[in-house]
Scaffold this active site. Structure first.
Site, short mmCIF file in Angstrom:
data_model
loop_
_atom_site.label_atom_id
_atom_site.label_comp_id
_atom_site.label_asym_id
_atom_site.label_seq_id
_atom_site.Cartn_x
_atom_site.Cartn_y
_atom_site.Cartn_z
N ASN A 130 74.39 35.28 58.32
CA ASN A 130 75.32 34.22 58.38
C ASN A 130 76.26 34.12 57.01
OD1 ASN A 130 73.14 33.15 57.19
ND2 ASN A 130 73.18 31.13 58.15
N ARG A 158 72.65 34.78 45.67
CA ARG A 158 71.67 33.49 45.21
C ARG A 158 70.47 34.18 45.15
NH1 ARG A 158 71.73 28.44 49.38
NH2 ARG A 158 70.28 29.63 50.55
N PRO A 162 69.55 43.97 53.87
CA PRO A 162 70.48 43.18 54.76
C PRO A 162 70.24 42.95 56.25
CG PRO A 162 71.68 44.91 54.30
CD PRO A 162 70.18 45.22 53.81
N GLU A 219 70.70 43.24 60.14
CA GLU A 219 71.27 44.41 60.86
C GLU A 219 72.79 44.30 61.34
OE1 GLU A 219 68.43 43.01 61.24
OE2 GLU A 219 68.12 42.41 63.44
N GLY A 221 65.88 33.41 56.53
CA GLY A 221 65.83 33.63 57.92
C GLY A 221 65.16 32.86 58.83
N THR A 275 62.06 30.87 60.80
CA THR A 275 60.74 30.63 60.51
C THR A 275 59.59 31.54 61.19
OG1 THR A 275 61.34 28.22 60.24
CG2 THR A 275 59.05 28.63 60.79
N THR A 318 60.01 34.75 61.71
CA THR A 318 60.17 35.97 61.00
C THR A 318 59.39 35.54 59.66
OG1 THR A 318 62.10 36.87 61.89
CG2 THR A 318 61.48 37.68 60.02
N SER A 372 75.60 21.82 49.79
CA SER A 372 75.21 23.04 48.96
C SER A 372 75.99 23.48 47.84
CB SER A 372 75.08 24.17 49.92
OG SER A 372 74.46 23.92 51.13
N GLU A 392 66.13 27.96 45.62
CA GLU A 392 67.38 28.68 45.06
C GLU A 392 68.35 27.86 44.44
OE1 GLU A 392 67.78 31.39 48.65
OE2 GLU A 392 66.60 32.52 47.61
P1 ADP Z 1 67.85 35.26 62.66
O1 ADP Z 1 67.34 34.77 64.02
O2 ADP Z 1 68.83 34.30 61.83
O3 ADP Z 1 68.63 36.72 63.11
P2 ADP Z 1 66.02 36.65 61.43
O4 ADP Z 1 64.72 35.96 60.85
O5 ADP Z 1 65.61 37.37 62.85
O6 ADP Z 1 66.95 35.35 61.70
O7 ADP Z 1 66.51 37.51 60.62
C1 ADP Z 1 66.77 37.26 59.08
C2 ADP Z 1 66.46 38.87 58.67
O8 ADP Z 1 65.25 39.21 58.65
C3 ADP Z 1 67.32 39.90 58.93
O9 ADP Z 1 67.60 40.72 57.67
C4 ADP Z 1 66.52 40.39 59.83
O10 ADP Z 1 66.96 41.93 60.00
C5 ADP Z 1 65.02 40.44 59.18
N1 ADP Z 1 63.70 40.78 60.22
C6 ADP Z 1 63.82 40.16 61.39
N2 ADP Z 1 62.58 40.55 61.80
C7 ADP Z 1 61.73 41.28 60.80
C8 ADP Z 1 60.48 41.81 60.57
N3 ADP Z 1 59.82 41.77 61.71
N4 ADP Z 1 60.10 42.26 59.47
C9 ADP Z 1 61.13 42.16 58.55
N5 ADP Z 1 62.46 41.72 58.43
C10 ADP Z 1 62.91 41.34 59.58
#
Ligand code: ADP
Length: 405
Positions: A75, A83, A99, A101, A154, A156, A158, A368, A385
């Site tokens: 986002n 940051r 970053p 995907e 990202g 919660t 993950t 922010s 941060e």
């Molecule tokens: P969103 O729902 O906002 O996409 P995520 O937590 O899925 O949030 O993604 C935030 C970041 O975490 C991205 O860089 C994504 O690739 C990464 N990510 C998602 N799943 C995993 C995982 N199992 N291990 C490591 N990184 C992850």
């Protein structure tokens, strides 16, 4: 390659769809972290502590934690990197950035800028990867003994996976996770200011920031006026479209999954009695475009008031007393940002102190900035941060005892 800020902003709009004006704002915000932490590097003060014995002297040194793994969301494809990276480099750490995907280009563009700026090879590293590889790459980064620090922004869900990975080698962690921001409008509020704040706080980035308002709580006496004016402002001031068109304020959502979540929240709310005041469906432009939506007659039983929507949906709950509003606001397992509008000084202190969040906006919807500590409580994360506190996330404290003096 990248000759000006405009080019970096265009990369952001191209990869995540946000309006160019917002992307330009992100570039300024992103650069502010590099500037800020470049200055903070000069203020990593140690300490001299009065010793407990005459023949000793006690020093405190601050040292870099080591290699930092940095995992960022789509986002803010540039600012969420700087940051973290700004603070890490200032502390003396090297970084490996993974970053999101959906948005690898800004991370790679920052790599080119790092080269141009003379950052030595191997200090700023980027590992873009596909959605299929994300979990495996994440696991390597979070379990490798050579990595000392994980900084993640990202969801919660993950974040919890990464925390588990980090436990094996007891890494330092910073987690900026999901929010569920309440926006309370008390009877004493200036309605026009509250509407302007609501519009900015809810619909920035099409509602896709972790500090975007997720639920509006509006006191009975001011409720109808607020809803009416908010709906008018949405219809007049928000324009859905291609991020590269000058008049667009609302780009597409990031992907189909995001659109489905907004649809699901609206459907659930309407089935339980909520009314659609404006919007409510996919935009006629198709694809991932969604109409900015306002719902009234919302209750705390509805999904949209229980979890983060992360989209352009504003649900309004009517309340009667301050205690009721604070209780609803705090009935969440996360606590990132919270906002309220009031012109009563005693109420301002009371509510600011009672809200269980890491950041409070009082009569402000956008709060922010690089000078201020960003972070949450509860399941919204660990650490802060930006600000003078942000650099501590990448520093170890070493105590040195000089004896036999
Ligand atoms: P969103 O729902 O906002 O996409 P995520 O937590 O899925 O949030 O993604 C935030 C970041 O975490 C991205 O860089 C994504 O690739 C990464 N990510 C998602 N799943 C995993 C995982 N199992 N291990 C490591 N990184 C992850």
């Amino acid at each position: 390659m990248m000759e000006n800020k405009e080019e970096l902003a265009r990369i952001i709009t191209a990869e995540n769809g946000k309006p160019l004006k917002e992307a330009q704002g992100e570039i300024v915000y992103s650069a502010s972290f590099l500037e800020w932490f470049a200055e903070e590097a000069r203020r990593i003060y140690g300490d001299v502590i009065p010793a407990p014995a005459k023949d000793r002297r006690v020093l405190v040194l601050k040292q870099p934690v080591g290699v930092a793994a940095i995992i960022t969301p789509w986002n803010f494809p540039s600012a969420m990197i700087t940051r973290k990276v700004g603070a890490a480099l200032a502390a003396g750490c090297t970084v490996v950035v993974k970053p999101a995907e959906d948005t690898p280009l800004s991370a790679l563009a920052l790599g080119e800028l790092a080269n141009q700026a003379g950052i030595p090879a191997g200090v700023y590293n980027v590992v873009p990867c596909s959605r299929q590889q994300t979990a495996a790459v994440g696991e390597v980064l979070c379990t490798d003994p050579l990595v000392s620090k994980i900084s993640f922004t990202g969801s919660t869900a993950t974040g919890k996976i990464l925390l588990k990975h980090a436990a094996g080698t007891v890494k330092r962690v910073s987690m900026e996770l999901g929010g569920h921001a309440p926006f309370i409008v008390f009877d004493s509020a200036n309605v026009d200011r509250a509407v302007a704040g609501a519009l900015a706080s809810k619909y920035r980035n099409s509602g896709q920031t972790c500090v975007c308002t997720n639920r509006f709580l509006v006191q009975k006496g001011i409720h109808d006026e607020f809803v009416e004016k908010f709906a008018k402002a949405i219809e007049k001031e928000l324009h859905v479209g291609n991020g590269f068109d000058a008049k667009t304020t609302q780009g597409p959502l990031i992907n189909e999954k995001a659109v489905e979540k907004v649809e699901k929240h609206i459907k659930d709310a309407v089935s339980q009695g909520a009314s659609i005041v404006t919007g409510g469906k996919r935009h006629s432009l198709g694809k991932n475009f969604f109409e900015p939506t306002l719902l009234s007659n919302v209750t705390t039983k509805m999904l949209c008031t229980q979890e983060e929507t992360f989209g352009p949906l504003a649900p309004v709950i009517k309340f009667e007393t301050e205690a009721e509003a604070v209780a609803i606001a705090n009935a969440a397992n996360v606590g990132l940002a919270g906002y309220f509008y009031s012109q009563d000084p005693a109420q301002i202190w009371r509510v600011a102190e009672q809200l269980e969040v890491g950041m409070v906006g009082v009569n402000e919807g956008i709060i922010s900035s690089v000078e201020c500590p960003f972070g949450g409580v509860k399941e919204s994360g660990l650490g802060r941060e930006g600000s003078k506190y942000g650099i501590d996330e990448y520093l170890e404290i070493k105590y040195v005892c000089l004896g036999g003096l």
